[in-house]
Design a protein around this motif. Structure first.
Motif, PDB file in Angstrom:
ATOM      1  N   GLY A  82       4.531  12.876  20.453  1.00 40.87           N
ATOM      2  CA  GLY A  82       5.418  11.948  21.135  1.00 40.87           C
ATOM      3  C   GLY A  82       5.954  10.816  20.295  1.00 40.87           C
ATOM      4  N   PHE A  83       5.799  10.899  18.961  1.00 40.25           N
ATOM      5  CA  PHE A  83       6.251   9.805  18.111  1.00 40.25           C
ATOM      6  C   PHE A  83       7.753   9.828  17.830  1.00 40.25           C
ATOM      7  CE2 PHE A  83       1.691   9.586  16.912  1.00 40.25           C
ATOM      8  CZ  PHE A  83       1.488   8.251  17.186  1.00 40.25           C
ATOM      9  N   TYR A  84       8.454  10.847  18.302  1.00 37.73           N
ATOM     10  CA  TYR A  84       9.911  10.855  18.199  1.00 37.73           C
ATOM     11  C   TYR A  84      10.560  10.273  19.457  1.00 37.73           C
ATOM     12  CZ  TYR A  84       9.523  13.867  14.086  1.00 37.73           C
ATOM     13  OH  TYR A  84       9.236  14.381  12.838  1.00 37.73           O
ATOM     14  N   ASP A  85       9.750   9.894  20.428  1.00 36.42           N
ATOM     15  CA  ASP A  85      10.250   9.376  21.702  1.00 36.42           C
ATOM     16  C   ASP A  85      10.062   7.861  21.777  1.00 36.42           C
ATOM     17  OD1 ASP A  85      10.747  12.053  22.543  1.00 36.42           O
ATOM     18  OD2 ASP A  85       8.633  12.255  23.125  1.00 36.42           O
ATOM     19  N   GLU A  86      10.749   7.259  22.773  1.00 35.42           N
ATOM     20  CA  GLU A  86      10.538   5.830  23.030  1.00 35.42           C
ATOM     21  C   GLU A  86       9.073   5.581  23.365  1.00 35.42           C
ATOM     22  OE1 GLU A  86      12.528   3.375  22.713  1.00 35.42           O
ATOM     23  OE2 GLU A  86      14.481   4.351  22.500  1.00 35.42           O
ATOM     24  N   PRO A  87       8.496   4.450  22.931  1.00 33.60           N
ATOM     25  CA  PRO A  87       9.119   3.310  22.263  1.00 33.60           C
ATOM     26  C   PRO A  87       9.036   3.361  20.740  1.00 33.60           C
ATOM     27  CG  PRO A  87       6.904   2.721  22.883  1.00 33.60           C
ATOM     28  CD  PRO A  87       7.096   4.164  23.310  1.00 33.60           C
ATOM     29  N   PHE A  88       8.755   4.525  20.168  1.00 32.58           N
ATOM     30  CA  PHE A  88       8.534   4.629  18.722  1.00 32.58           C
ATOM     31  C   PHE A  88       9.829   4.929  17.977  1.00 32.58           C
ATOM     32  CE2 PHE A  88       4.578   6.052  20.789  1.00 32.58           C
ATOM     33  CZ  PHE A  88       3.718   5.076  20.304  1.00 32.58           C
ATOM     34  N   TYR A  89       9.817   4.569  16.704  1.00 31.28           N
ATOM     35  CA  TYR A  89      10.914   4.878  15.799  1.00 31.28           C
ATOM     36  C   TYR A  89      10.324   5.384  14.488  1.00 31.28           C
ATOM     37  CZ  TYR A  89      13.718   2.117  19.026  1.00 31.28           C
ATOM     38  OH  TYR A  89      14.323   1.622  20.149  1.00 31.28           O
ATOM     39  N   ILE A  90      10.999   6.352  13.900  1.00 31.42           N
ATOM     40  CA  ILE A  90      10.530   6.939  12.643  1.00 31.42           C
ATOM     41  C   ILE A  90      11.382   6.429  11.484  1.00 31.42           C
ATOM     42  CG2 ILE A  90      10.260   9.089  11.333  1.00 31.42           C
ATOM     43  CD1 ILE A  90       8.262   9.018  13.460  1.00 31.42           C
ATOM     44  N   ARG A  91      10.727   6.008  10.433  1.00 30.52           N
ATOM     45  CA  ARG A  91      11.416   5.667   9.188  1.00 30.52           C
ATOM     46  C   ARG A  91      10.723   6.386   8.041  1.00 30.52           C
ATOM     47  NH1 ARG A  91      12.473  -0.902   9.482  1.00 30.52           N
ATOM     48  NH2 ARG A  91      13.834  -0.885  11.315  1.00 30.52           N
ATOM     49  N   GLY A  92      11.492   6.885   7.121  1.00 24.87           N
ATOM     50  CA  GLY A  92      10.940   7.563   5.953  1.00 24.87           C
ATOM     51  C   GLY A  92      11.210   6.788   4.681  1.00 24.87           C
ATOM     52  N   GLU A  93      10.344   6.969   3.684  1.00 25.68           N
ATOM     53  CA  GLU A  93      10.509   6.358   2.364  1.00 25.68           C
ATOM     54  C   GLU A  93      10.768   4.855   2.455  1.00 25.68           C
ATOM     55  OE1 GLU A  93      10.128   7.670  -0.692  1.00 25.68           O
ATOM     56  OE2 GLU A  93       9.446   9.543   0.198  1.00 25.68           O
ATOM     57  N   GLN A  94       9.836   4.131   3.112  1.00 21.32           N
ATOM     58  CA  GLN A  94       9.935   2.683   3.213  1.00 21.32           C
ATOM     59  C   GLN A  94       9.259   2.025   2.010  1.00 21.32           C
ATOM     60  OE1 GLN A  94      12.398   1.948   5.744  1.00 21.32           O
ATOM     61  NE2 GLN A  94      11.055   0.200   5.919  1.00 21.32           N
ATOM     62  N   SER A  95       9.987   1.196   1.283  1.00 22.68           N
ATOM     63  CA  SER A  95       9.423   0.487   0.139  1.00 22.68           C
ATOM     64  C   SER A  95       8.576  -0.678   0.607  1.00 22.68           C
ATOM     65  CB  SER A  95      10.537  -0.018  -0.776  1.00 22.68           C
ATOM     66  OG  SER A  95      11.290   1.056  -1.295  1.00 22.68           O
ATOM     67  N   ILE A  96       7.444  -0.915  -0.067  1.00 30.81           N
ATOM     68  CA  ILE A  96       6.583  -2.048   0.269  1.00 30.81           C
ATOM     69  C   ILE A  96       6.155  -2.763  -1.006  1.00 30.81           C
ATOM     70  CG2 ILE A  96       5.697  -0.907   2.339  1.00 30.81           C
ATOM     71  CD1 ILE A  96       3.223  -1.448  -0.366  1.00 30.81           C
ATOM     72  N   GLU A  97       5.842  -4.054  -0.864  1.00 25.22           N
ATOM     73  CA  GLU A  97       5.223  -4.835  -1.925  1.00 25.22           C
ATOM     74  C   GLU A  97       4.139  -5.680  -1.285  1.00 25.22           C
ATOM     75  OE1 GLU A  97       7.908  -7.181  -4.189  1.00 25.22           O
ATOM     76  OE2 GLU A  97       8.848  -5.453  -5.177  1.00 25.22           O
ATOM     77  N   ILE A  98       3.024  -5.830  -1.966  1.00 29.26           N
ATOM     78  CA  ILE A  98       1.928  -6.639  -1.438  1.00 29.26           C
ATOM     79  C   ILE A  98       1.196  -7.291  -2.599  1.00 29.26           C
ATOM     80  CG2 ILE A  98       0.410  -4.615  -1.378  1.00 29.26           C
ATOM     81  CD1 ILE A  98      -1.121  -5.941   0.884  1.00 29.26           C
ATOM     82  N   SER A  99       0.786  -8.539  -2.396  1.00 34.04           N
ATOM     83  CA  SER A  99       0.011  -9.250  -3.409  1.00 34.04           C
ATOM     84  C   SER A  99      -0.980 -10.156  -2.711  1.00 34.04           C
ATOM     85  CB  SER A  99       0.913 -10.075  -4.329  1.00 34.04           C
ATOM     86  OG  SER A  99       1.594 -11.075  -3.591  1.00 34.04           O
ATOM     87  N   ALA A 100      -2.115 -10.388  -3.349  1.00 35.37           N
ATOM     88  CA  ALA A 100      -3.095 -11.325  -2.817  1.00 35.37           C
ATOM     89  C   ALA A 100      -2.618 -12.749  -3.095  1.00 35.37           C
ATOM     90  CB  ALA A 100      -4.457 -11.086  -3.461  1.00 35.37           C
ATOM     91  N   GLU A 101      -3.150 -13.714  -2.351  1.00 33.79           N
ATOM     92  CA  GLU A 101      -2.731 -15.096  -2.533  1.00 33.79           C
ATOM     93  C   GLU A 101      -3.032 -15.557  -3.960  1.00 33.79           C
ATOM     94  OE1 GLU A 101      -4.333 -17.688   0.343  1.00 33.79           O
ATOM     95  OE2 GLU A 101      -3.538 -16.590   2.069  1.00 33.79           O
ATOM     96  N   ASN A 102      -2.041 -16.257  -4.529  1.00 38.19           N
ATOM     97  CA  ASN A 102      -2.176 -16.832  -5.870  1.00 38.19           C
ATOM     98  C   ASN A 102      -2.442 -15.775  -6.932  1.00 38.19           C
ATOM     99  OD1 ASN A 102      -1.926 -19.451  -4.731  1.00 38.19           O
ATOM    100  ND2 ASN A 102      -4.115 -19.437  -4.242  1.00 38.19           N
ATOM    101  N   GLU A 103      -2.029 -14.554  -6.676  1.00 35.39           N
ATOM    102  CA  GLU A 103      -2.211 -13.493  -7.665  1.00 35.39           C
ATOM    103  C   GLU A 103      -0.880 -13.197  -8.352  1.00 35.39           C
ATOM    104  OE1 GLU A 103      -4.795 -11.918  -8.735  1.00 35.39           O
ATOM    105  OE2 GLU A 103      -6.350 -12.511  -7.325  1.00 35.39           O
ATOM    106  N   GLU A 104      -0.961 -12.784  -9.584  1.00 36.19           N
ATOM    107  CA  GLU A 104       0.238 -12.447 -10.339  1.00 36.19           C
ATOM    108  C   GLU A 104       0.418 -10.942 -10.438  1.00 36.19           C
ATOM    109  OE1 GLU A 104       0.059 -14.436 -14.072  1.00 36.19           O
ATOM    110  OE2 GLU A 104       0.447 -16.417 -13.196  1.00 36.19           O
ATOM    111  N   GLU A 105      -0.315 -10.200  -9.608  1.00 34.81           N
ATOM    112  CA  GLU A 105      -0.175  -8.749  -9.565  1.00 34.81           C
ATOM    113  C   GLU A 105       0.403  -8.352  -8.214  1.00 34.81           C
ATOM    114  OE1 GLU A 105      -3.883  -7.419 -12.451  1.00 34.81           O
ATOM    115  OE2 GLU A 105      -4.148  -7.457 -10.293  1.00 34.81           O
ATOM    116  N   VAL A 106       1.420  -7.499  -8.238  1.00 32.83           N
ATOM    117  CA  VAL A 106       2.091  -7.052  -7.021  1.00 32.83           C
ATOM    118  C   VAL A 106       2.016  -5.533  -6.962  1.00 32.83           C
ATOM    119  CG1 VAL A 106       4.279  -6.929  -5.757  1.00 32.83           C
ATOM    120  CG2 VAL A 106       3.663  -9.014  -6.995  1.00 32.83           C
TER     121      VAL A 106
END
Length: 208
Positions: A82-106
């Motif tokens: 049921g993930f193709y139905d409301e209330p869900f939406y599908i997205r593919g190939e989503q870019s993400i970035e994450i870093s810890a606080e005060n860190e210089e690594e992403v």
């Protein structure tokens, strides 16, 4: 100077050190993959049996790419859950970035498939080539899940190489904690795809 790290090169030890990630040992932390699961209908079982047959036919001519795994295995599962139905939406190939606080690594990477509801990330799926161990995909999926901006609701994930499946749960209140399910496989004589779909249906019901 900021250093960029690809998500596929991140290990659990790195996530534990940089983000304080901890493994939740108590069973009650992640009951969504085994407790009070919905029944699978006979028609759904027939669809899943066809998925298994299609996959086994394709693996006779390796390699089986990530795109093929998505098309042949993941897409039917998401549809049936049921993930193709409301209330869900599908997205593919989503870019993400994450870093810890005060860190210089992403950490950088791309989520294979992201299921969202009202901007809340609900399900992260990291598909891997059929020959890859799922253990290699778990840290990568957890890195993506840590990038979820929501702090008060858990994020669920699924890693698969097409034949095997592991579910993940991440909660970030106070300190990020995660747990993993048992490993399911469609290679057994009695395919465990039924259980995989049941878990997905349970998550869709809980999160909708």
């Amino acid at each position: 100077m900021v250093q960029f790290i690809q998500a596929q090169n991140v290990g659990l030890a790195y996530l534990e050190e940089r983000f304080g990630l901890q493994l939740a040992e108590e069973e009650a932390f992640f009951i969504e993959w085994f407790d009070n699961l919905p029944e699978i209908t006979d028609l759904e079982k027939q669809d899943l049996d066809r998925v298994k047959l299609h996959f086994l036919r394709l693996v006779k001519r390796p390699p089986l790419s990530e795109e093929t795994v998505k098309l042949v295995v993941l897409s039917p599962l998401l549809n049936l859950a049921g993930f193709y139905d409301e209330p869900f939406y599908i997205r593919g190939e989503q870019s993400i970035e994450i870093s810890a606080e005060n860190e210089e690594e992403v950490i950088r990477g791309k989520i294979d498939i992201l299921v969202i509801q009202e901007k809340l990330w609900l399900l992260v799926i990291e598909s891997k080539r059929s020959s890859f161990s799922l253990l290699e995909a778990i840290p990568q999926a957890l890195a993506y899940m840590l990038a979820d901006p929501s702090q008060d609701k858990p994020t669920f994930g699924l890693v698969t190489n097409g034949s095997d499946f592991i579910f993940l749960k991440l909660a970030k209140q106070n300190q990020p904690r995660y747990a993993i399910s048992d490993q399911f496989t469609l290679l057994k004589r009695k395919s465990e795809l039924y259980q995989v779909l049941s878990v997905l249906k349970n998550l869709s019901q809980i999160l909708s």
